[in-house]
Structures are given as C-alpha cells and as structure tokens.
Design an enzyme around this catalytic site. Structure first.
Site, PDB file in Angstrom:
ATOM      1  NE  ARG A  46      16.286 -11.305  -8.225  1.00 12.08           N
ATOM      2  CZ  ARG A  46      17.644 -11.812  -8.346  1.00 12.08           C
ATOM      3  NH1 ARG A  46      18.210 -11.201  -9.170  1.00 12.08           N
ATOM      4  NH2 ARG A  46      17.889 -12.985  -8.177  1.00 12.08           N
ATOM      5  CE1 TYR A  98       4.361   8.580   3.725  1.00 12.70           C
ATOM      6  CE2 TYR A  98       5.980   7.326   2.900  1.00 12.70           C
ATOM      7  CZ  TYR A  98       5.208   7.377   3.405  1.00 12.70           C
ATOM      8  OH  TYR A  98       4.607   6.529   4.110  1.00 12.70           O
ATOM      9  CG  ASP A 170       8.838  11.570  -4.331  1.00 11.59           C
ATOM     10  OD1 ASP A 170       7.785  11.312  -5.033  1.00 11.59           O
ATOM     11  OD2 ASP A 170       8.754  11.084  -3.179  1.00 11.59           O
ATOM     12  CE  LYS A 195       0.654   7.424  -1.729  1.00 11.54           C
ATOM     13  NZ  LYS A 195       1.871   6.284  -1.372  1.00 11.54           N
TER      14      LYS A 195
HETATM   15  O1  P1T Z   1       4.088   4.074  -0.049  1.00 12.86           O
HETATM   16  P1  P1T Z   1       5.209   3.808  -0.926  1.00 12.86           P
HETATM   17  O2  P1T Z   1       4.660   3.382  -2.458  1.00 12.86           O
HETATM   18  O3  P1T Z   1       6.310   3.224  -0.571  1.00 12.86           O
HETATM   19  O4  P1T Z   1       5.492   5.376  -1.363  1.00 12.86           O
HETATM   20  C1  P1T Z   1       6.251   6.241  -0.775  1.00 12.86           C
HETATM   21  C2  P1T Z   1       6.002   7.741  -1.028  1.00 12.86           C
HETATM   22  C3  P1T Z   1       7.000   8.325  -1.752  1.00 12.86           C
HETATM   23  N1  P1T Z   1       7.190   9.664  -2.136  1.00 12.86           N
HETATM   24  C4  P1T Z   1       5.768  10.483  -1.830  1.00 12.86           C
HETATM   25  C5  P1T Z   1       5.722  11.592  -2.103  1.00 12.86           C
HETATM   26  C6  P1T Z   1       4.885   9.588  -1.044  1.00 12.86           C
HETATM   27  O5  P1T Z   1       3.730  10.656  -0.569  1.00 12.86           O
HETATM   28  C7  P1T Z   1       4.987   8.327  -0.589  1.00 12.86           C
HETATM   29  C8  P1T Z   1       3.990   7.690   0.360  1.00 12.86           C
HETATM   30  N2  P1T Z   1       2.894   8.547   0.782  1.00 12.86           N
HETATM   31  C9  P1T Z   1       1.866   8.159   1.608  1.00 12.86           C
HETATM   32  C10 P1T Z   1       1.558   6.819   1.825  1.00 12.86           C
HETATM   33  C11 P1T Z   1       1.132   9.151   2.253  1.00 12.86           C
HETATM   34  O6  P1T Z   1      -0.229   9.055   2.382  1.00 12.86           O
HETATM   35  O7  P1T Z   1       1.497  10.442   2.127  1.00 12.86           O
END
Ligand code: P1T
Length: 385
Positions: A46, A98, A170, A195
């Site tokens: 970890r 988001y 972000d 992403k």
């Molecule tokens: O899904 P995760 O890896 O926990 O990420 C969250 C997140 C954070 N910031 C942005 C700008 C995001 O678009 C997302 C996740 N978004 C999607 C799953 C979506 O389809 O918009």
C-alpha cells in the site's frame, strides 16, 4: 524531455536484473527485510510499489509537476484531496461537475462539516463573491462534464495566490496533452485515469499531481493513511496507455471537430457544444488554454448536443451502433450517453436545470475510429426518428 518522449520514457528505467524494456508488474503485497526496520526502501504494497511509482512519475512529468500519486478511482483521488481539509473549511466548486463529484461533496463531505459553494467558475466575479475567510480551496472542472463550460485557469490561479487559497483542477476531459493546469498556476491537478489517460476502457483509476514538496508530503501521507491505492496491474495498464496519449488525443480532437461540425449542420440538433467550434461562447479561451505541448490547439473528444425532446434523444440513443450507449468516456472506442439519466442522475433536477443540463442533451465521447463511420452511424440513427 519533450512531451511525446516523456510519455514513453519518463519514470521508467530498464529492469535491473534482465534489462526488460517495459517495467515489470510487481504483483506483491510485501517485501523481505534483513532485520527489523532494515528494508530496501520498500516495506509494504500500500505504501510503495515500483510499478505504481513508474506510472506516478510518468503522469507527474506530463503534467509538469514534481510528484504524482495514484489511486483506485478518480473519486478516490478527489476524496483524498478533500481530506486535506477539516470541519468548517469552505470550498468553492464549479457548479457543473461530474455527477459523482457533486454527490461525494454534498452527500459525504458535508456530513464531515466541509462547506461548499457551487459557483459558475467561468465568471471570475462569481468566484470573488463566494470567497469567505474560511475558503480553503477552489475546485474547478474545465471543460465541465457534460456542459463543456470553460474556466480561465490562469486568472483563477492569480486570484487564488492573492487570497492564499488552493486551486485544484480536474483535468480529466482534456488530459495534459491539451491542458496543463500546473503550468497555469494551479496547485493540484487530478484525473480519473479511467478516461483519456488509460484510454482503453479497461481500468478504473485516478491520479493527483502537484509541484510543491509540502503539498506532496501531505498527499503522500493521505495516500498511505487512507489507502485508496490502485492494483499494480492497473497502474501498469495506465503506464502502458500513457505511451500513446499524444497520438490518441490528437486523433480524438481531429474526429471530435468533424462530429461537432456534422451535428451543427443537421436540423435534428439545437445546440451543439465543442470548445473549438467558433460558436462556443468561450472559443477564444479555448484557443488560449487548450494547447498541446507543440502549440497546436485541441479540445479533446467530448461533444454535446441538444435534441428536440427527451423522446427523440432516447430514440437516437437506442439506434446508434458504432457509438455504444454507456457511462464513461475517453476510450479509443466511441461512447454516447444521456447524462440526465446516467452520469448526472445524482445531481438534483433543480441544479441540472440551473446549469442547462436538459433531458434532451446527448453527450458523445468521440473515439478514434474513422470519422466517416461515426457520422454514418449518427445518420442511420436519425432515419425515421
Ligand atoms: O469514475 P472515476 O474513475 O471514479 O472518476 C470520476 C470522475 C471524475 N472526474 C470527472 C471529470 C469524471 O468525468 C469522472 C467520471 N465520469 C464518468 C464516469 C462519466 O461518464 O462522466
């Protein structure tokens, strides 16, 4: 090292024993010690993992930062940033983020006494009006998910410096290929690596990058103390994918502008949004802020449009074939989504209305297939609708 070279080499050394060109996956939870406390610098999985470290160093280099920290999801990265603060602290956040970020701040962190103001951060005056003596962070998503509203990061960073407030960005929608917030004065940049950074829709992950030792020490402490780390295999997959980030981002942006122009020219769609369309209200800011390291302008692969009605949107979404109807974005394959019922269902209807997130809005994550096939797919989905 220039960006494309760093994407392939930063943070990676040939493996010492065999010379393996690609860093191995250290799939172990612990490390042998010679005597109590006499270790190699690696104690427990970890706390340290060489595969994860290679990925963290790579992203840190691409974001022009000095320290990277990997997490098990984008939200785990966001939650770790939130844990820098304590009850009573005030955070100003972009009103359209988001849906999961909104849910996390309002349903989880508010319970622990953090206070949030949801602000249109595209207007500096709105941010200034929201600042209180307890404001500790401005959390900006730009372009926003899904409305593609931009915030001027250099201007917000100047304000944050004057007011002694942390600026967190972000950067999931553009990746460091098209936007490097730390260069513009932000303190913390984070991503859902799920992403564009991973880009192949086969990992859930997150990362934070900073350029300041004191902040790095605090986030490193939280990464270990809270423990929301990714598996070595997931870190390795992201590291593998980062090598092609410049190639993929260029291809996403080239396709996205073609899709945006096609949608804009079609009577079935009311409002088409993509920051590189001259009709985007912040086209000028996109031209200034969305720059590849080589200086070319691009705004990634996300395009939205508004159809005539919720029913029309539903009908189109059911008929698309090359675009897969699914949550998420940023993969090489094109996806399409209905934010009001999918990714942003956790945002209250009043807030969705305030930010213009209509039930008739469709969000395209334009992949790197042939643009002609993507356009043909939309054309066939419109037949008879
Ligand atoms: O899904 P995760 O890896 O926990 O990420 C969250 C997140 C954070 N910031 C942005 C700008 C995001 O678009 C997302 C996740 N978004 C999607 C799953 C979506 O389809 O918009």
């Amino acid at each position: 090292m220039k960006f494309a070279t760093a994407a392939i080499h930063a943070g990676q050394e040939k493996e010492a024993k065999t010379g393996a060109v690609i860093p191995p996956i250290f799939q172990n939870s612990t490390y042998a010690q010679k005597g109590p406390g006499e270790h190699t610098g690696y104690e427990y999985g970890r706390t340290q993992n060489p595969t994860r470290e290679a990925m963290e160093k790579n992203v840190a280099a691409l974001e022009s930062g000095t320290h990277g920290f990997a997490f098990g999801s984008g939200l785990a990265a966001i939650s770790t940033v939130a844990q820098l603060f304590q009850a009573g602290d005030h955070i100003i956040a972009t009103e359209n983020v988001y849906g999961g970020t909104y849910r996390f701040f309002t349903k989880v962190m508010e319970k622990f006494g953090l206070k949030f103001s949801w602000v249109d951060t595209s207007d500096l005056q709105h941010i200034k009006n929201a600042i209180t003596p307890n404001t500790k962070m401005i959390f900006v998503e730009t372009p926003t998910n899904p409305m593609l509203v931009l915030s001027d990061l250099a201007a917000i960073a100047d304000l944050c410096r004057e007011e002694n407030i942390l600026l967190t960005v972000d950067n999931t929608f553009l990746s460091p290929y098209f936007q490097r917030p730390l260069e513009l004065g932000a303190d913390i940049v984070l991503h859902s690596t799920t992403k564009y950074l991973n880009g192949h829709s086969d990992v859930i992950g997150g990362v934070i990058v900073v350029k300041n030792d004191e902040l790095a020490q605090k986030i490193g402490f939280l990464q270990n103390a809270v423990g929301a780390v990714p598996s070595p295999f997931d870190a390795w997959l992201v590291l593998r994918s980062l090598k092609t980030l410049p190639l993929r981002m260029k291809a996403h942006a080239e396709n996205a502008i073609k899709i945006a122009e096609f949608l804009q020219g079609h009577p079935a769609f009311h409002t088409v949004s993509y920051p590189d369309l001259p009709s985007h209200p912040q086209f000028a800011l996109a031209q200034k802020q969305h720059k590849s390291p080589g200086g070319s302008i691009g705004s990634g692969g996300m395009v939205t449009c508004i159809t005539e009605s919720f029913d029309k949107a539903q009908a189109i979404l059911r008929k698309l074939k090359v675009f897969t109807l699914a949550e998420s974005l940023g993969g090489v394959e094109s996806l399409v989504c209905h934010p009001a019922s999918m990714t942003h269902a956790s945002v209250p209807p009043a807030m969705r209305e305030k930010i213009g997130l209509s039930d008739a809005l469709i969000r395209f994550s334009v992949g790197v297939e042939d643009a002609d096939d993507l356009i043909k797919d939309i054309e066939q989905a419109l037949e008879g609708v």
